[in-house]
Structure formats: structure tokens, C-alpha cells
Design an enzyme around this catalytic site. Structure first.
Site, short mmCIF file in Angstrom:
data_model
loop_
_atom_site.label_atom_id
_atom_site.label_comp_id
_atom_site.label_asym_id
_atom_site.label_seq_id
_atom_site.Cartn_x
_atom_site.Cartn_y
_atom_site.Cartn_z
N PHE A 1 -68.09 -37.17 8.24
CA PHE A 1 -67.04 -36.65 9.14
C PHE A 1 -65.72 -37.40 8.97
CE2 PHE A 1 -70.45 -34.32 10.79
CZ PHE A 1 -69.91 -33.26 11.50
N CYS B 1 -68.65 -23.98 18.11
CA CYS B 1 -69.07 -25.10 18.98
C CYS B 1 -67.96 -26.10 19.30
CB CYS B 1 -70.26 -25.80 18.36
SG CYS B 1 -71.73 -24.77 18.38
P1 NAD Z 1 -74.78 -16.18 19.29
O1 NAD Z 1 -73.61 -15.52 19.85
O2 NAD Z 1 -74.96 -16.29 17.81
O3 NAD Z 1 -76.13 -15.52 19.85
C1 NAD Z 1 -76.35 -15.18 21.18
C2 NAD Z 1 -77.34 -14.02 21.23
O4 NAD Z 1 -77.65 -13.77 22.59
C3 NAD Z 1 -76.82 -12.70 20.66
O5 NAD Z 1 -77.75 -12.18 19.74
C4 NAD Z 1 -76.69 -11.79 21.90
O6 NAD Z 1 -76.92 -10.43 21.61
C5 NAD Z 1 -77.79 -12.36 22.78
N1 NAD Z 1 -77.66 -12.02 24.19
C6 NAD Z 1 -76.54 -11.98 24.97
N2 NAD Z 1 -76.86 -11.65 26.23
C7 NAD Z 1 -78.20 -11.49 26.27
C8 NAD Z 1 -79.13 -11.15 27.28
N3 NAD Z 1 -78.74 -10.91 28.52
N4 NAD Z 1 -80.43 -11.06 26.95
C9 NAD Z 1 -80.86 -11.29 25.69
N5 NAD Z 1 -80.02 -11.63 24.67
C10 NAD Z 1 -78.72 -11.73 24.97
O7 NAD Z 1 -74.80 -17.65 19.93
P2 NAD Z 1 -75.27 -19.02 19.26
O8 NAD Z 1 -74.26 -19.47 18.27
O9 NAD Z 1 -76.70 -18.91 18.86
O10 NAD Z 1 -75.14 -20.00 20.52
C11 NAD Z 1 -76.02 -19.93 21.62
C12 NAD Z 1 -75.84 -21.21 22.43
O11 NAD Z 1 -76.22 -22.35 21.64
C13 NAD Z 1 -74.40 -21.47 22.88
O12 NAD Z 1 -74.42 -22.10 24.13
C14 NAD Z 1 -73.90 -22.45 21.83
O13 NAD Z 1 -72.88 -23.27 22.30
C15 NAD Z 1 -75.13 -23.27 21.55
N6 NAD Z 1 -75.17 -23.90 20.23
C16 NAD Z 1 -74.75 -23.22 19.13
C17 NAD Z 1 -74.82 -23.83 17.89
C18 NAD Z 1 -74.34 -23.11 16.64
O14 NAD Z 1 -74.19 -23.77 15.62
N7 NAD Z 1 -74.10 -21.81 16.68
C19 NAD Z 1 -75.35 -25.12 17.76
C20 NAD Z 1 -75.79 -25.77 18.90
C21 NAD Z 1 -75.71 -25.15 20.14
#
Ligand code: NAD
Length: 437
Positions: free
Chosen positions: A250, A261
């Protein structure tokens, strides 16, 4: 164990597939019907290296299932993971409506003891709020656990199968036992599981991401200062990074951090602080510096063309917010393209992985090339926005033949300075001497 994962995005799908790979039966629930139909047919909805093979293997082994029916999944599972979006609201706070509305449904639907595991990144106190929402709906016993996710997009499978640590926030011995059982394949191989209270666990995630955002931004400021005083950030980076109190990760300067994020989590922690009359001054500065760092090269492009880029063709290599992902949320490429278009330039972009997501936003406002060299045809300059491996050792002769001008603005410092210099390119990168070509 039987596990439900609600939300099958980057975190939910990778977590679900990993837990299936470790022998559990996993029911993935999503409201996106098209996505669920696709997954049932074996279509992985996101780009993530090494995910497809594991995904297909577990579908075939009948350990990984997909449905839009939350009730059906809940009935089969003792543990329910929430991997739902927590996007920034207008004031920067994490929007908890996805998490709380699913918690409400869970409360309505459960008929026996469940552990609700929150994997979404959420502010301190969210486990308590989830507990309140569920309690308002049911008298059935349940526990809420905070289990933040630390995977990196682009390395999600690797990180999920071999995490540096597992953090579990829980005040219930029963839930802790169940979580220990789920993660026993990790603890068996020496990966630590760190138990703590829910609030500390929730904050651990924000603190980690914010710290990394600060580290990146600190290095970006050092890089900008290097340019002022004629130092070379590559040398400074190596000198600093060999001190193991600092570490060499980093420390790579560039055109800012993006993704789903870091920007959102920094914002949300600032906002959470404000709710307690607490100013995260270091994070406010980080956010401010990052916003300008993302577009620092646009003013250099303008300067190169004497303040007028109208009608110039700018090739952009890379659209994803970083390499090895199709995620374009908060990608620096988009900020740069927006300004280039505003100023009348024509943009020809190349990123076969992220292109489909960018098309949804920019449609035909820009052109999309099929190869990195096609993007360069008659280009007046090249802007490198993502560090995809294929850009790291290009054929400079071919580049020279395609481009109108041999001009590169490199937002990811991909080349040792002597390479563009030997090939007669103007080369502007971050925190290093400009090669005049
Ligand atoms: P994303 O947007 O890729 O996926 C979210 C999913 O949830 C989507 O497929 C959406 O259709 C589904 N969804 C929404 N409402 C819903 C409901 N009511 N019922 C069922 N499914 C539903 O999000 P992500 O990147 O996977 O992030 C999810 C969480 O994890 C966030 O809080 C994020 O901050 C955290 N996070 C993400 C990462 C990353 O690298 N993307 C890493 C660590 C933590």
C-alpha cells in the site's frame, strides 16, 4: 452445516461458494431474479479470478443452491449470513435499509433458533439495531453476530479460502460455538479467529479500511511532494517499505483509491464520528486529498496540450477501479473520463472485463476498443487508469505506430522511467520525473 447467504454480490457469492467448498450446504438468496436464474444455470454474475471453477464444482456437488425465496432458505438453515449493500446515503452515512429490511423479514419468518451473521460493513451499533428489529417481530430465540469481511476484489477467492484472520463479534456463547464450528477448517490450519464484542468487531472493519485509505493517500501526497522537490517516489517507497514497522504494501502512489469500499467506508466513519460530536480530521483530509488525486493527471493532460483538449483523442487503458475486477464503483477512470468529455475530448477506452459495466453508465459517450492497441489508433495521448497486467510490458514500437503523439499519462506508474525514455515517449507518471520524449 446448513447456511443461508442473503445477497449474492462480491461478498455474498464468494462467501457462499467458499462455505460450500468447506463442506456446508449453502442456500444463496438474492432479490435479483435474473441473477438467480443465471446462477442456477451456472453463470457467475461477477468477474472474480478462480471463482467460476469453485462455483461450478459446488453446484455439481449439490452443496450450493440459489433462490429468490428467503423463507425456503431460512427453513433449511441454522445460520443466516447478511451480505447486503450498505451504500453511502446523502450525508455519507451507511444506508442500512437493505440490512434492516431483511432483518425484519427474518424476524417474521423464523420458527426456531437462528444465528444472524452480519457480513456487510456497518456502523457501530448495527448488531443492536438488527437485534431490535428482529425482536420486534418474534419471540423465537436468535443471536446476532458481527463477522466483517476483509476480502479484496480481484483476490476474493484466495482471501476467502485463506483469510489472514476471522473477526467475530458476539456476546453469546451459543453463537460463538456455532461460528467456531463454521470456521474450524481455518482455525485447524492456524488461521486465528479473533472473538470480541459486536461494537469492536464492527469498528475493526471501518478502522482497517480507513487505515489503508490513509496509507495510500499519505503516499500519494509524498509522491506529489517528490515532484515539487525532484525526488523519486519509487526510491522513497523502497527505502520506507524495507522498514518492517512500515511494510512495503500500500505504498504505491497513483490516481487515488476507488472501489465500493474505501471511499464509502471512509465517508461512513466520518459521518458516524459526527453523530458523536467527534471529528475524524485525518479521514476528512484523506477524503479531500483523494478526490483531487483521482483527477490529478487531467490537468497535466491539459497543460501538455496548452490548455485546450477539445477535439483531442485520449485513449484510456483500464476502466475497473483496480486490476482483476469488473467493479467500476468510484473508479478513477470515470472521474477522468467525465472531465475529458466535459472539455470536449474524445475518449476511446479499453477494458474488456469492466466495459459492460461502463456501458451501462456512459453508453456511447465514449468508444470502446477491442484491444489495447486498437484504442491507440490516432490517439493524441494515452491515459493509464488501471494496472491490468497486460499493460505492464507493451510493445512500444507498435504503440508509436498507432498513436498521433507518443504521449503517456500513467496513473499507475507501470514503467521504469528508462523504458518510455528509450522509446522516445513523453511520459508523465506520479511522483517521478517527467520524461519529455
Ligand atoms: P454487491 O452490491 O456486489 O451485492 C449485493 C447483493 O445483494 C446484490 O446481488 C443485490 O441484488 C442483493 N440484494 C439487495 N437487496 C437484497 C434483498 N433484500 N434480499 C436479497 N438480496 C438483496 O455488494 P458487495 O460488494 O458484495 O458488498 C456487500 C457488503 O459487503 C457491503 O456492506 C460492503 O461494504 C461489504 N464488503 C464489500 C467488499 C467488496 O470488496 N466488495 C469487501 C468487504 C466488505
Amino acid at each position: 452445516m446448513n447456511i443461508t447467504i442473503v445477497g449474492t454480490g462480491y461478498v455474498g457469492l464468494v462467501t457462499g461458494t467458499t462455505l460450500a467448498e468447506l463442506g456446508n450446504s449453502v442456500y444463496c438468496v438474492d432479490i435479483d431474479e435474473k441473477k438467480v436464474e443465471g446462477m442456477k444455470k451456472g453463470i457467475v454474475p461477477i468477474y472474480e479470478p478462480n471463482l467460476e471453477e469453485m462455483f461450478l464444482r459446488n453446484i455439481q456437488s449439490e452443496r450450493l443452491f440459489f433462490t429468490t425465496d428467503l423463507q425456503e432458505a431460512l427453513e433449511k438453515s441454522e445460520v443466516i449470513y447478511l451480505a447486503l449493500p450498505t451504500p453511502p446515503g446523502e450525508d455519507g452515512s451507511a444506508d442500512l435499509s437493505y440490512v434492516l429490511s431483511v432483518a425484519d423479514k427474518v424476524g417474521e419468518m423464523i420458527t426456531e433458533y437462528k444465528v444472524i451473521v452480519n457480513k456487510s460493513t456497518v456502523p457501530v451499533g448495527t448488531a443492536d439495531r438488527v437485534r431490535e428489529v428482529i425482536s420486534a417481530r418474534t419471540n423465537i430465540e436468535f443471536d446476532v453476530v458481527s463477522n466483517p469481511e476483509f476480502l479484496r476484489e480481484g483476490f476474493a477467492v484466495e482471501d476467502s479460502m485463506n483469510p489472514a484472520r476471522v473477526v467475530v463479534g458476539s456476546s453469546s456463547e451459543r453463537a460463538k460455538d456455532i461460528m467456531s464450528q463454521i470456521y474450524q477448517p481455518f482455525t485447524n490450519t492456524g488461521i486465528p479467529i479473533i472473538f470480541m464484542d459486536e461494537k469492536s468487531s464492527e469498528l475493526t472493519k471501518y478502522a482497517s479500511n480507513s487505515f489503508l485509505a490513509v496509507k495510500i493517500t499519505f503516499m500519494n501526497e509524498i509522491a506529489n511532494y517528490c515532484e515539487k522537490v525532484g525526488a523519486d517516489v519509487d526510491k522513497v517507497r523502497l527505502g520506507m517499505g524495507s522498514d518492517d514497522r512500515i511494510g512495503n504494501r500500500f505504498l504505491f502512489p497513483g490516481i487515488g483509491y476507488g472501489g465500493s469500499c474505501f471511499p464509502k467506508d471512509v465517508k461512513a466513519l466520518i459521518r458516524s464520528g459526527k453523530d458523536e460530536n467527534f471529528d475524524f480530521e485525518i479521514l476528512e483530509a484523506t477524503e479531500k486529498v483523494n478526490i483531487s488525486q483521482k483527477v490529478i493527471l487531467v490537468s497535466e493532460i491539459e497543460k501538455y496540450f496548452n490548455g485546450d483538449i477539445a477535439g483531442k483523442t485520449i485513449a484510456v487503458w483500464g476502466l475497473a477501479f483496480k486490476a482483476n475486477t469488473d467493479d467500476i464503483r468510484e473508479a478513477s477512470s470515470l472521474d477522468n473520463i467525465e472531465i475529458l468529455l466535459e472539455k470536449g475530448a474524445k475518449v476511446v477506452a479499453y477494458d474488456t472485463v469492466a466495459e459492460k459495466n461502463v456501458r451501462k453508465i456512459l453508453d456511447d459517450k465514449i468508444q470502446y476498443a477491442k484491444s489495447m492497441y486498437e484504442a491507440l489508433e490516432n490517439a493524441d495521448a494515452l491515459l493509464i487508469a488501471t494496472e491490468w497486467p497486460e499493460f505492464k510490458n507493451p510493445n512500444f514500437k507498435m504503440m508509436s505506430e498507432k498513436m498521433n503523439n507518443k504521449v503517456i499519462f500513467d496513473g499507475r506508474n507501470l514503467y521504469p522511467l528508462e523504458i518510455p525514455e528509450q522509446n522516445g515517449f513523453f511520459y508523465k507518471s506520479i511522483g517521478r520525473k517527467t520524461i519529455l520524449g
